[in-house]
Design an enzyme around this catalytic site. Structure first.
Site, PDB file in Angstrom:
ATOM      1  N   HIS A 195      39.860  37.467  43.553  1.00 22.21           N
ATOM      2  CA  HIS A 195      38.557  37.099  42.999  1.00 22.21           C
ATOM      3  C   HIS A 195      37.419  37.349  43.977  1.00 22.21           C
ATOM      4  CE1 HIS A 195      40.659  34.503  39.789  1.00 22.21           C
ATOM      5  NE2 HIS A 195      40.361  35.707  39.332  1.00 22.21           N
TER       6      HIS A 195
ATOM      7  N   CYS B 299      39.721  33.128  34.425  1.00 19.48           N
ATOM      8  CA  CYS B 299      41.007  33.783  34.615  1.00 19.48           C
ATOM      9  C   CYS B 299      41.957  32.800  35.294  1.00 19.48           C
ATOM     10  CB  CYS B 299      40.755  34.997  35.493  1.00 19.48           C
ATOM     11  SG  CYS B 299      42.228  35.743  36.189  1.00 19.48           S
TER      12      CYS B 299
ATOM     13  N   HIS C 225      38.439  42.927  34.235  1.00 22.75           N
ATOM     14  CA  HIS C 225      38.770  41.952  35.276  1.00 22.75           C
ATOM     15  C   HIS C 225      40.274  41.950  35.583  1.00 22.75           C
ATOM     16  CE1 HIS C 225      38.384  38.064  37.474  1.00 22.75           C
ATOM     17  NE2 HIS C 225      39.630  37.906  37.038  1.00 22.75           N
ATOM     18  N   GLU C 226      41.078  41.848  34.549  1.00 21.40           N
ATOM     19  CA  GLU C 226      42.529  41.730  34.767  1.00 21.40           C
ATOM     20  C   GLU C 226      43.112  43.018  35.366  1.00 21.40           C
ATOM     21  OE1 GLU C 226      44.029  38.851  34.640  1.00 21.40           O
ATOM     22  OE2 GLU C 226      42.215  37.890  33.874  1.00 21.40           O
TER      23      GLU C 226
HETATM   24 ZN   LIG Z   1      41.177  36.828  37.786  1.00 17.66          ZN
END
Ligand SMILES: [Zn+2]
Ligand SMILES: *[C@@H]1O[C@H](CO)[C@@H](O)[C@H](O)[C@H]1NC(C)=O
Ligand SMILES: *[C@@H]1O[C@H](CO)[C@@H](O)[C@H](O)[C@H]1NC(C)=O
Ligand SMILES: *[C@@H]1O[C@H](CO)[C@@H](O)[C@H](O)[C@H]1NC(C)=O
Length: 308
Positions: A274, A118, A264-265
């Site tokens: 994170h 990411c 995740h996003e």
């Molecule tokens: Zn991320």
């Protein structure tokens, strides 16, 4: 003036050059492995302070991009010297990823850094609540198993905004909406948020789109692998996926699993940074062919951020 003959000769030459390039590409990638913008790291294995190796400057750029480095001196940033600042940055990275903080580019550090990831930085303006910060506070001894992090300043949605709408940009690839809707449903099941899809892109709280490299929001994508996606903290609500990735819905070898990436996003859209837990959805890296779900660390993180 160019004659037809000149022109066809020219085209022939171009074609030949193209064919040569193609056969070279096939020969050097016998397993048809997609090259990654992070491949340069492979050649830096074993590097440590005092070394001067071509490509170290790319390592500096990598660590700067994710928040680990901030050279005041541009010539030190651009050169290939493994200096004390770089060693310090590598150690901080290693602490955040629960690796031995040697400051050296050992095999485990390189293989962790090479995982597609990411684009959201681990450290923002020198500030983070990832493990490296806790490490500093507690002089190296950490007695916590929770490794989620928040975004500096703890941005979050106000209570009047616990029902969020999301929308896809026009012409979004057809397999994305269902996969990403499942990711929203998973967060909804595990938090105090509800998510509903709207067709009004402009007025949606969360705007989702696929973008190609260099689209000019300051965090350009980089083609296949490397950086996969990024999104913004509350209450900005922007979520970009790299249009050039080999996306899949469900696990397929060599492809990035879209629902996992969306889980995740959405964590960032809700205010999580994170995590240092390798199995958490909020860990920065997502290798091809891997599917993950929410981990207790992620749910604990959201509950702690919103005091619920
Ligand atoms: Zn991320
Ligand atoms: C910047 O770094 C270069 C290379 O290490 C060094 O020669 C130079 O003196 C530094 N400049 C400043 C202003 O510190
Ligand atoms: C980082 O710091 C700069 C300068 O102090 C500031 O303009 C910027 O908004 C900060 N960025 C974030 C994400 O906090
Ligand atoms: C892209 O993903 C498919 C599976 O959906 C896989 O078969 C293919 O090898 C992948 N392509 C590359 C270039 O990795």
């Amino acid at each position: 003036m160019a004659t037809k003959y000149d022109l066809s000769l020219c085209i022939m030459t171009l074609l030949l050059a193209l064919l040569t390039l193609l056969s070279y590409a096939t020969a050097s990638h016998p397993h048809n492995k997609t090259s990654s913008p992070f491949d340069f790291l492979e050649h830096l294995k074993g590097c440590h302070k005092g070394n001067r190796v071509k490509g170290i400057n790319n390592l500096k750029k990598y660590l700067e991009r994710f928040g680990y480095l901030n050279y005041k001196n541009h010539s030190r940033f651009n050169n290939d010297d493994f200096d004390d600042l770089l060693e310090e940055a590598v150690k901080t990275y290693q602490i955040n990823y629960q690796l031995k903080p040697t400051g050296k580019l050992d095999d485990k550090t390189v293989s962790t850094m090479m995982i597609p990831r990411c684009g959201f930085p681990d450290i923002i303006n020198g500030t983070t609540s990832m493990l490296s910060a806790k490490h500093r506070q507690h002089h190296g001894s950490i007695h916590t198993t929770a490794h989620y992090s928040f975004i500096p300043g703890n941005p979050k949605w106000p209570p009047s905004k616990y029902r969020l709408t999301y929308a896809f940009a026009p012409n979004t690839r057809s397999d994305a909406p269902a996969a990403i809707a499942r990711a929203f449903a998973t967060w909804q099941k595990n938090t105090h948020f509800t998510f509903s899809k709207t067709s009004n892109y402009q007025s949606a709280d969360l705007k989702i789109s696929f973008q190609r490299r260099d689209h000019g929001d300051g965090v350009p994508f980089d083609g296949p692998l490397g950086v996969l996606a990024h999104s913004f903290s509350p209450t900005i609500g922007i979520f970009h996926l790299d249009a050039e990735e080999n996306w899949s819905v469900g696990v397929k070898p060599g492809a990035i699993e879209m629902e996992t990436l969306a889980l995740h996003e959405i964590g960032h859209l809700l205010g999580l940074g994170h995590s240092s837990v390798k199995e958490a959805i909020m860990v920065s890296g997502l290798p091809a062919g891997v599917k993950r779900g929410l981990h207790p660390d992620d749910i604990q993180g959201i509950k702690a951020l919103y005091n619920v």
